[in-house]
Design a protein around this motif. Structure first.
Motif, PDB file in Angstrom:
ATOM      1  N   GLU A 165       1.116  -1.381   0.196  1.00  0.00           N
ATOM      2  CA  GLU A 165      -0.034   0.079  -0.035  1.00  0.00           C
ATOM      3  C   GLU A 165       0.896   1.283   0.056  1.00  0.00           C
ATOM      4  O   GLU A 165       0.481   2.152  -0.349  1.00  0.00           O
ATOM      5  CB  GLU A 165      -0.886   0.005   1.304  1.00  0.00           C
ATOM      6  N   MET A 166       2.129   1.112   0.477  1.00  0.00           N
ATOM      7  CA  MET A 166       2.817   2.375   0.732  1.00  0.00           C
ATOM      8  C   MET A 166       3.572   2.660  -0.570  1.00  0.00           C
ATOM      9  O   MET A 166       3.791   3.850  -0.888  1.00  0.00           O
ATOM     10  CB  MET A 166       3.969   1.930   1.787  1.00  0.00           C
ATOM     11  N   ILE A 167       3.635   1.917  -1.551  1.00  0.00           N
ATOM     12  CA  ILE A 167       4.141   1.893  -2.928  1.00  0.00           C
ATOM     13  C   ILE A 167       3.150   3.037  -3.508  1.00  0.00           C
ATOM     14  O   ILE A 167       3.828   4.102  -4.061  1.00  0.00           O
ATOM     15  CB  ILE A 167       4.022   0.870  -3.953  1.00  0.00           C
ATOM     16  N   LYS A 168       1.869   2.984  -3.250  1.00  0.00           N
ATOM     17  CA  LYS A 168       1.137   4.260  -4.012  1.00  0.00           C
ATOM     18  C   LYS A 168       1.428   5.473  -3.230  1.00  0.00           C
ATOM     19  O   LYS A 168       1.636   6.655  -4.200  1.00  0.00           O
ATOM     20  CB  LYS A 168      -0.381   3.802  -3.576  1.00  0.00           C
ATOM     21  N   VAL A 169       1.604   5.527  -2.073  1.00  0.00           N
ATOM     22  CA  VAL A 169       2.155   7.084  -1.362  1.00  0.00           C
ATOM     23  C   VAL A 169       3.470   7.272  -1.778  1.00  0.00           C
ATOM     24  O   VAL A 169       3.287   8.819  -2.123  1.00  0.00           O
ATOM     25  CB  VAL A 169       2.253   6.639   0.096  1.00  0.00           C
ATOM     26  N   ILE A 170       4.191   6.616  -1.932  1.00  0.00           N
ATOM     27  CA  ILE A 170       5.686   7.232  -2.403  1.00  0.00           C
ATOM     28  C   ILE A 170       5.418   7.645  -4.049  1.00  0.00           C
ATOM     29  O   ILE A 170       6.003   8.675  -4.394  1.00  0.00           O
ATOM     30  CB  ILE A 170       6.540   5.883  -2.339  1.00  0.00           C
ATOM     31  N   SER A 171       4.554   6.791  -4.542  1.00  0.00           N
ATOM     32  CA  SER A 171       4.312   7.339  -6.217  1.00  0.00           C
ATOM     33  C   SER A 171       3.633   8.668  -5.997  1.00  0.00           C
ATOM     34  O   SER A 171       3.991   9.452  -6.968  1.00  0.00           O
ATOM     35  CB  SER A 171       3.548   6.378  -6.813  1.00  0.00           C
ATOM     36  N   ALA A 180       9.717   3.098  -7.019  1.00  0.00           N
ATOM     37  CA  ALA A 180       8.653   4.135  -6.790  1.00  0.00           C
ATOM     38  C   ALA A 180       9.274   5.526  -6.356  1.00  0.00           C
ATOM     39  O   ALA A 180       8.619   6.488  -6.783  1.00  0.00           O
ATOM     40  CB  ALA A 180       7.461   3.650  -5.670  1.00  0.00           C
ATOM     41  N   GLY A 181      10.444   5.553  -5.747  1.00  0.00           N
ATOM     42  CA  GLY A 181      11.026   6.900  -5.636  1.00  0.00           C
ATOM     43  C   GLY A 181      11.734   6.878  -4.170  1.00  0.00           C
ATOM     44  O   GLY A 181      12.238   8.014  -3.700  1.00  0.00           O
ATOM     45  N   ALA A 182      11.607   5.896  -3.192  1.00  0.00           N
ATOM     46  CA  ALA A 182      12.159   6.009  -2.080  1.00  0.00           C
ATOM     47  C   ALA A 182      13.485   6.004  -2.063  1.00  0.00           C
ATOM     48  O   ALA A 182      14.186   4.884  -2.598  1.00  0.00           O
ATOM     49  CB  ALA A 182      11.374   4.721  -1.129  1.00  0.00           C
ATOM     50  N   VAL A 220      15.810   6.594  -7.345  1.00  0.00           N
ATOM     51  CA  VAL A 220      15.388   7.448  -8.808  1.00  0.00           C
ATOM     52  C   VAL A 220      15.804   8.933  -8.546  1.00  0.00           C
ATOM     53  O   VAL A 220      15.689   9.470  -7.241  1.00  0.00           O
ATOM     54  CB  VAL A 220      13.818   7.275  -8.934  1.00  0.00           C
ATOM     55  N   LYS A 221      15.961   9.579  -9.764  1.00  0.00           N
ATOM     56  CA  LYS A 221      16.209  10.816  -9.400  1.00  0.00           C
ATOM     57  C   LYS A 221      15.173  11.637  -9.019  1.00  0.00           C
ATOM     58  O   LYS A 221      13.920  11.478  -9.448  1.00  0.00           O
ATOM     59  CB  LYS A 221      16.849  11.458 -10.974  1.00  0.00           C
ATOM     60  N   LEU A 222      15.339  12.665  -8.075  1.00  0.00           N
ATOM     61  CA  LEU A 222      14.151  13.393  -7.763  1.00  0.00           C
ATOM     62  C   LEU A 222      14.379  14.704  -8.448  1.00  0.00           C
ATOM     63  O   LEU A 222      15.355  15.312  -9.179  1.00  0.00           O
ATOM     64  CB  LEU A 222      14.515  13.862  -6.008  1.00  0.00           C
ATOM     65  N   ARG A 223      13.113  15.525  -8.356  1.00  0.00           N
ATOM     66  CA  ARG A 223      12.873  16.782  -8.962  1.00  0.00           C
ATOM     67  C   ARG A 223      13.959  17.728  -8.421  1.00  0.00           C
ATOM     68  O   ARG A 223      14.230  17.804  -7.130  1.00  0.00           O
ATOM     69  CB  ARG A 223      11.348  17.293  -8.685  1.00  0.00           C
TER      70      ARG A 223
END
Ligand code: B12
Lengths: 798, 208
Positions: free
Chosen positions: A212-218, A263-265, A292-295
């Motif tokens: 469920e946490m994947i969605k929050v990170i995405s 996903a971005g963590a 993953v690279k962040l903004r």
């Protein structure tokens, strides 16, 4: 140290430790004991847990101080906050070894913070500062605020860190399955608020499993300027045999860890139910992967507790509601003086439903304490509205208090080049992570021409840049002035907008209504000017959203799209009753059928129109009533009985009938009315009971069937009811009650009436009333409005 | 030590379907024209703005249990077999209360004059919201005790149900200090605003 942590994160995915609480339970923490106290009494146990995590490969280990704040410790009769945090911090440092860093863990106080709960904001900040002092003394390397459900509490804790020194800070919130915290905070709003307030890492922990946490990170990833953290439970908690279990094994857990990273963590670990084995597997699985690279670039984003506003390619324009401002509004001024905020609330509601995306809040009003009013307004609006706020005040002290308390990222209205103020306000805006409206003024003189404005914008921006702002933190006010005073005003404003959009590259805002000041047809001018300004690149307009509403009249749209029932609604709205000439073309039977349908569909306007149409096409009033309208209503009752209709439909039809009857009335001969008239019904909700919607529904139904209603209202005493019976001599007395405790008053009414020898029928109803109870007091019972009509008719006959 | 925890703004949304169910909507049976569906939906949507959901919870340890009576550590006691059976495995009682606020009541009353259909949708939404708030409070509490290996009884009850006398409403009202949320109680123990409710449940601590 801050740099060392940044380096660690930049090198690759950082591994955090797993749960402490569930591990302690496994190792003997007794039920109901205070974990912090027990750890101090059994230092070897917590020390082992820390070293096991370090050995398993955790780069960062959390101290066991989740509940080591004053209110939580007080629940166990403890008060030595500093010492407990210091000792547990030091213990973690000692056990972590040389490779792992130690994060001082800060958990919730158990109270929501004002304006969402009873704990005062400054009180909360102080509670956290006290804990942080202990943790720092214990030697922790960084601080982590975790498992927060309330963004305001997270803010209070983060401010406490910032005001306690220059420590690296991580903040993680806990989101439920629907990706909101229990206080309704969503991941993106929280991210915007926290990263701008200075959190070095933002993320989520606990509550759900990793899936469920994947969605929050995405959700957060596209907007994250800081690394994201994910510390899920080992699956969803379940209660089995009186014990909470988390049943995701280390391998599966670690697989999800990999997905969280994709996903971005950038930092991953475990929460409840995860142990050293989970962390070991996680380390092995994600070892060497790069986050993953962040903004990198900053962006225009504002937030409140439960929503956010972002200006980007998709979202290029928005209206800022201007109404919450007492200047020129006598009633609002009076209310504010009295400390009453109902107009403020009402304006917020209205402007939101009219399409505003941000709300300007100005409560400056002579004879009041502006700071106090501003804080109260922010509290009320943060709770009752989901629009981010534009804080509008010329007093730096008011602005500071407001920014500190506002549970989101605010826009300041405004900062100009005025020397004394700009020096004060820029650092304030920076500290609280706010955006600001740059007002291109340098002194008292208004810059009338674009060239002067450009100079001022450049100067103020240079100061802001030094303070650490960039162009995405700023909105330039292009200074709309009255065209009636300066014929070139609009042109100069447009030039400023164009330059900001194309060359300087900042967002722009305009106070729209200034332009048309002193001219006739102001709305028209405003609309045309706005069209031009938007074409030129304007981003925000402070305006009455109603002024700008594009015309999408639903009656016309539905009518043109030929939606069912829309034709009659359209006629009703725009032409009142149909013209006689047109109606003559409509046959009698089709207008009667339309009338029947209008009643069946609960179409009030339609019913009125078609009664008139039927009359024009030659129907006879009494027959229309008896042969079309009443049967239609009976049909509705049957549909309701069969559950084909539910209550709102029944009522809508009853109201359509009512509106039809109103039109028909003048056509009915008084003799006919008399003949069809049923008896008088006296209605009341009995003493002590305040629930009267049920009674009112019954009353509407009875009225439609020709009964004359005298409604005494709710909470009516027996004495009053008896007096009314004497005065009106009704045929029927109808009583309603919701509760057994108030229902007994119905019996009393019947008894008193009998004693006084008053002759009338009694009908009772309401949630708890039963047939048997009614019989026992000598009354008839009806379960709903449809039955009530039947029973009333029977009682009348008697 | 055990004091009420107040929530001055609870973020909950009552589902449209549950609101309609309260009004007798039977999925698969009730037939709504698209026009009416839109109409009712617009009522449901606009009424959201009038809701001000608030709530409070309070945990109090149970001092004594008999076959018919519960005595709390704060000295309050309740005679009710229903309550005793609810709390049979619990060491503490959790009392919760919620309200949908005053503004929605005003809106309901205003609409009863010329749009009763709207008023009943508002009314049902307000009732459902008060109920959903209670669920939220339980969820919040469950979350805060989950780390302690504890949970709540699956059911909650209110006074006014069965032999749990409605007169206890006043005792619970005082325990929770409901005035803090602007709630009042009248001589017949009815809560004002109308869309307010109190409920109790048990806290079960697991084996360690
Ligand atoms: C919705 C609801 C709530 C909502 C809103 C309450 C409100 N006052 O608006 C909330 C969740 C807030 C609530 C709270 C409470 N509730 Co409540 N609630 C209900 C429920 C489910 C529906 C009531 C309702 O609004 N119906 C919709 C309206 C439109 O219908 P109506 O008023 O009944 O009217 C219709 C008919 O009854 C009839 N009718 C009505 N009047 C008349 C009059 C005549 C003459 C005739 C012929 C017909 C008639 O026709 C109407 C139209 O169809 C009932 C159970 C039930 N199934 O009825 C329990 C119920 C009324 N509640 C109950 C209780 C106990 C409470 C609380 C005391 C709980 C607590 N301890 O806090 C509180 C009290 C609130 C307060 N203000 O003090 C009990 C009462 C039991 C008792 N011993 O009296 C009930 C019966 C539930 C139960 N199973 O025990 N409640």
């Amino acid at each position: 140290m801050k740099k060392r942590i940044h380096n660690l994160i930049n090198k690759g995915v950082v591994i955090l430790d797993g749960a402490t609480g569930t591990e302690l339970q496994k190792k003997g923490l007794p039920q109901g004991a205070c974990p912090e106290k027990w750890c101090l009494e059994n230092p070897a146990v917590i020390s082992t847990i820390h070293s096991e995590y370090a050995r398993a490969g955790a780069d960062i280990i959390y101290t066991c101080t989740f509940g080591a704040n004053r209110p939580k410790l007080a629940q166990y009769g403890l008060s030595d906050v500093f010492r407990i945090n210091k000792c547990l911090g030091a213990l973690a440092k000692k056990s972590a070894g040389t490779k792992s860093l130690v994060a001082g863990g800060i958990g919730p106080t158990g109270e929501f913070v004002s304006p969402f709960g009873a704990l005062g904001f400054e009180e909360a900040v102080d509670i956290f500062k006290e804990q942080i002092k202990g943790l720092i003394a214990g030697g922790v390397d960084l601080l982590v605020i975790e498992t927060m459900m309330d963004i305001q509490e997270a803010r209070a804790a983060l401010l406490a860190i910032k005001e306690s020194g220059n420590l690296f800070s991580m903040v993680s919130m806990t989101y439920e399955k629907h990706s909101r915290t229990l206080n309704g905070n969503d991941p993106v709003s929280s991210l915007i608020t926290l990263q701008n307030l200075g959190a070095d890492v933002v993320g989520c922990n606990c509550s759900t499993g990793p899936k469920e946490m994947i969605k929050v990170i995405s959700l957060m990833r596209p907007y994250a300027k800081v690394p994201l953290l994910a510390k899920p439970n080992a699956g969803l908690p379940r209660f089995v045999n009186n014990s909470t279990v988390f049943n995701m094994g280390p391998k599966r857990f670690a697989e999800f860890g990999k997905k969280l990273v994709s996903a971005g963590a950038g930092l991953v670990g475990g929460c409840c139910g995860s142990g050293p084995e989970h962390i070991h597997c996680l380390r092995k699985t994600v070892a060497g992967s790069r986050p993953v690279k962040l903004r990198k670039r900053n962006f225009f984003a504002l937030s409140c507790a439960r929503d956010f506003f972002i200006l980007d390619d998709k979202n290029t324009f928005a209206v800022v509601g201007e109404k919450i401002n007492p200047s020129g509004k006598k009633k609002m001024q009076q209310e504010l003086i009295e400390g009453n905020f109902s107009i403020v609330r009402e304006y917020a509601r209205k402007q939101a439903s009219d399409g505003a995306k941000l709300l300007d809040v100005n409560v400056g009003c002579p004879g009041t304490d502006e700071k106090k009013l501003m804080l109260k307004a922010i509290g009320i609006l943060s709770v009752s509205s989901n629009l981010p706020l534009v804080i509008d005040s010329s007093d730096p002290e008011v602005l500071e208090a407001a920014l500190r308390f506002y549970p989101g990222r605010a826009l300041i209205n405004s900062i100009s080049g005025e020397k004394k103020k700009v020096r004060k306000l820029l650092p304030l805006a920076k500290k609280y992570g706010a955006m600001f409206i740059l007002l291109p003024l340098s002194g008292k003189k208004l810059p009338l021409r674009f060239a002067e404005r450009k100079k001022n914008i450049n100067n103020i921006y240079a100061l802001a840049k030094k303070e650490g702002f960039d162009k995405s933190d700023i909105v330039v006010d292009v200074l709309a002035m009255a065209v009636s005073c300066h014929y070139f005003a609009a042109e100069e404003a447009l030039k400023t907008i164009r330059w900001c959009a194309k060359v300087f590259k900042t967002a722009t805002i305009i106070g729209l209504s200034n332009t048309s000041f002193g001219l006739p047809q102001r709305h028209l001018i405003n609309r045309v000017f706005l069209t031009l300004a938007r074409k030129t690149g304007l981003c925000l307009a402070i305006a009455d959203p109603l002024d700008l509403k594009p015309c999408k009249d639903k009656f016309v749209v539905n009518f043109l799209l030929n939606k069912p029932g829309a034709g009659s609604k359209f006629i009703a709205k725009y032409s009142g009753f149909p013209a006689e000439g047109k109606i003559s073309k409509v046959s009698q039977s089709s207008s009667q059928e339309n009338l029947r349908r209008a009643i069946l569909e609960g179409n009030k306007e339609g019913a009125a129109i078609f009664v008139k149409a039927a009359m024009v096409s030659g129907s006879q009033a009494l027959r229309l009533m008896r042969e079309v309208m009443v049967p239609a209503l009976v049909e509705v009752g049957e549909l309701f009985e069969k559950k084909r209709y539910f209550l709102p439909q029944l009522i809508a039809s009853a109201e359509a009938m009512k509106s039809g009857v109103k039109v028909l009335q003048p056509f009915l001969k008084s003799r006919e009315i008399e003949k069809d008239r049923k008896g008088i019904v006296l209605m009341a909700t009995v003493e002590g009971d305040i629930h009267d919607i049920g009674k009112n529904i019954v009353s509407l139904m009875l009225k439609n069937h020709g009964f004359q209603i005298i409604d005494l209202g709710k909470d009516v005493s027996t004495v009053k009811i008896i007096q009314a019976i004497k005065r009106h001599t009704p045929d029927i007395v109808a009583l309603s009650a919701l509760m057994t405790t108030t229902m007994v008053n119905m019996g009393e009414v019947v008894e008193e009436a009998n004693k006084e020898g008053l002759r009338c029928g009694f009908m009772v109803g309401g949630a708890v009333v039963t047939e048997a109870y009614a019989a026992s007091i000598g009354a008839s019972y009806a379960k709903d409005g449809v039955h009530a009509v039947e029973i009333a008719k029977k009682l009348q006959k008697k | 030590m055990f004091k009420p925890h107040f929530f001055k703004s609870i973020s909950v949304t009552a589902s449209e379907e549950n609101v309609y169910r309260r009004l007798g909507y039977k999925p698969g049976l009730t037939q709504l024209s698209s026009c009416q569906r839109e109409e009712f939906k617009s009522y449901y949507n606009e009424a959201q703005e009038f809701l001000e959901p608030k709530g409070v919870f309070l945990e109090v340890p149970i001092k004594e249990k008999t076959a018919e009576k519960i005595v709390l550590s704060d000295g309050n006691s309740f005679t009710s077999k229903l309550l005793v059976s609810l709390l049979k495995d619990s060491g503490s009682m959790l009392t919760i209360a919620a309200t949908a606020g005053y503004v929605i009541i005003e809106a309901i009353n205003k609409n009863q004059k010329d749009n009763m259909a709207k008023a009943v949708v508002y009314d049902a939404l307000a009732s459902e919201t008060a109920d959903v708030c209670l669920d939220w409070l339980l969820q919040y509490y469950n979350r805060s005790i989950s780390r302690e290996n504890a949970r709540l009884t699956p059911r909650r009850i209110s006074c006014g149900y069965s032999d749990f006398d409605h007169r206890y409403q006043r005792v619970l009202f005082d325990m929770l200090n409901l005035e803090e949320l602007g709630i009042k109680i009248n001589a017949n123990n009815m809560l004002i605003p109308e869309k307010s409710v109190i409920a109790v449940t048990g806290i079960i601590r697991g084996k360690s």
